[in-house]
Design an enzyme around this catalytic site. Structure first.
Site, short mmCIF file in Angstrom:
data_model
loop_
_atom_site.label_atom_id
_atom_site.label_comp_id
_atom_site.label_asym_id
_atom_site.label_seq_id
_atom_site.Cartn_x
_atom_site.Cartn_y
_atom_site.Cartn_z
N LYS A 127 0.84 -1.21 0.00
CA LYS A 127 0.00 0.00 0.00
C LYS A 127 0.88 1.27 0.00
CE LYS A 127 -3.92 -2.32 0.35
NZ LYS A 127 -3.51 -3.73 0.34
C1 PLP Z 1 -9.76 -3.22 -0.86
C2 PLP Z 1 -9.16 -3.89 0.32
N1 PLP Z 1 -9.92 -4.05 1.42
C3 PLP Z 1 -9.42 -4.65 2.53
C4 PLP Z 1 -8.13 -5.13 2.58
C5 PLP Z 1 -7.65 -5.84 3.80
O1 PLP Z 1 -6.53 -5.24 4.38
P1 PLP Z 1 -5.49 -6.13 5.25
O2 PLP Z 1 -4.71 -6.96 4.30
O3 PLP Z 1 -4.66 -5.09 5.94
O4 PLP Z 1 -6.29 -6.93 6.21
C6 PLP Z 1 -7.32 -4.98 1.45
C7 PLP Z 1 -5.92 -5.49 1.48
O5 PLP Z 1 -5.33 -5.85 0.50
C8 PLP Z 1 -7.84 -4.35 0.30
O6 PLP Z 1 -7.10 -4.21 -0.81
#
Ligand code: PLP
Length: 390
Positions: A197
């Site tokens: 990210k």
């Molecule tokens: C659109 C979206 N929502 C939620 C998440 C979930 O985040 P995390 O991987 O930090 O749990 C991601 C992670 O890639 C994402 O791209």
């Protein structure tokens, strides 16, 4: 590299510099490794950066989404609307609390949920209680928030922006520039700090909201549902409702603070690289084109996604991905439509979402991260041209 091979270019990666390492080292020597003052300092810096009243730092982006569902009181018998083109977590959070998911289609050229695709999803949800709509700012491009909010308001639902791709993106609506996370149109915005990210803490997430009651609820649910009654002794805590341990340690927040101070530089570099891609990829049009950006969106661009007409190029995505890899170029697919996952197919049957399918048939994410050199863009585009026989 000793054998003279060019370094592999992944589709995304973190940018960690000496001062980030120093910030983490200092946090490791502090008295509190978790539940300390650095968590609050990260929250304060973050909310000021995006212009929100409240920020709650959380263990990861999926946990932020789960907390939004709990804080909003979403549960069994309720429906949440999520776009099919997203990471699994956007839909899964509704299922964690027993709610059902109605998948919205997306624009085949931008991958975004639109007022038209939301209106269609709302028709399919008719007769049920829609509690939340979860637009995803895919790649960093911003959904039509005023249009989506008007429709959500019409059925008494709220917007939860799933914004891990869009930290640093700005949307201009009605002549006013809104950084993603300022909460002008939503009850919550949710961020992730996974290494690919725009800001990395390894694992980590942040929720922003302008609603003090929702912020307090999310904060207590992050820590087992515990609250400290006003005026009680220092050791007293109560648990009025069931919560979780979704805390993020101070050590990671120290990295977050250090990274946040560089966000503008990271975003500027992403934009410069994206502009170079636009220039170089023009030679591969119309077989290859960049995903479309809506007029109101000034994206920080977490992902550089192109749409490839594999059929016209006489090839298949699998072959292109392999050919790129052989040239040291990583790529990825964002995303397999979530409604096609076996879990959701078993639950909701086969759905016809032509925009999501058309997006999936063509999308390919190419390397984009601040540490790339200008020449790396040439390398990627040349490798892609070769893979497509151009
Ligand atoms: C659109 C979206 N929502 C939620 C998440 C979930 O985040 P995390 O991987 O930090 O749990 C991601 C992670 O890639 C994402 O791209």
């Amino acid at each position: 590299m000793s054998d003279g091979a060019l370094p592999f270019l992944p589709y995304g990666r973190q940018t960690i510099e000496d001062d980030d390492v120093a910030a983490v080292a200092a946090a490791l020597r502090a008295d509190l490794l978790t539940t300390g003052p650095t968590v609050e300092a990260f929250e304060t810096a973050f909310k000021e950066k995006v212009g929100a009243k409240h920020a709650i730092a959380v263990s990861n982006g999926t946990a932020t989404l789960h907390l939004t569902m709990l804080a909003l009181g979403v549960g069994e018998g309720d429906v949440c609307i999520a776009p099919s083109v997203t990471f699994l977590a956007t839909a899964n959070c509704a299922r964690y609390v027993g709610a059902e998911v109605v998948f919205a289609d997306v624009d085949p050229n931008s991958g975004l949920m639109t007022p038209e695709s939301l209106a269609d999803a709302l028709k399919r949800a008719a007769g049920r209680k829609v509690k939340a709509v979860l637009p995803v700012h895919l790649r960093g491009d911003i959904c039509d928030l005023p249009g989506l909010k008007a429709l959500a308001d019409g059925v008494g639902a709220v917007l939860v922006e799933d914004a891990p791709h869009a930290l640093g993106s700005v949307g201009t609506f009605g002549g006013v520039a809104h950084p993603v996370g300022d909460g002008a149109y939503s009850s919550f915005a949710s961020f992730s700090f996974h290494p690919v990210k725009t800001l990395a803490t390894g694992e980590g997430g942040m929720l922003t909201t302008n609603d003090a009651a929702l912020a307090a609820r999310a904060r207590s649910l992050r820590g087992h549902g515990m609250v400290r009654p006003a005026g009680a002794e220092a050791w007293v805590y109560e648990m009025p409702e069931l919560g979780f341990n979704y805390r993020i340690p101070d050590v990671l927040c120290a990295l977050g603070i250090s990274q946040l101070a560089k966000l503008d530089r990271f975003v500027a570099r992403r934009k410069a690289l994206a502009a170079l891609y636009a220039e170089k990829l023009a030679s591969l049009a119309p077989v290859v084109r960049l995903a479309e950006s809506p007029a109101w969106s000034d994206p920080a661009l977490h992902l550089l996604t192109v749409l490839v007409d594999f059929e016209a190029a006489g090839t298949m995505r699998r072959e292109v991905v392999e050919a790129l890899k052989a040239q040291g170029v990583g790529s990825q697919v964002h995303y397999i439509p979530v409604h096609r996952q076996p879990y959701y197919q078993a639950r909701y049957g086969a759905l016809d979402l032509p925009g999501a399918d058309a997006w999936y048939a063509r999308c390919l994410t190419l390397p984009l991260y601040p540490g790339m050199a200008d020449g790396d863009v040439d390398r990627v585009v040349e490798a892609l041209a070769g893979a497509l026989g151009r």
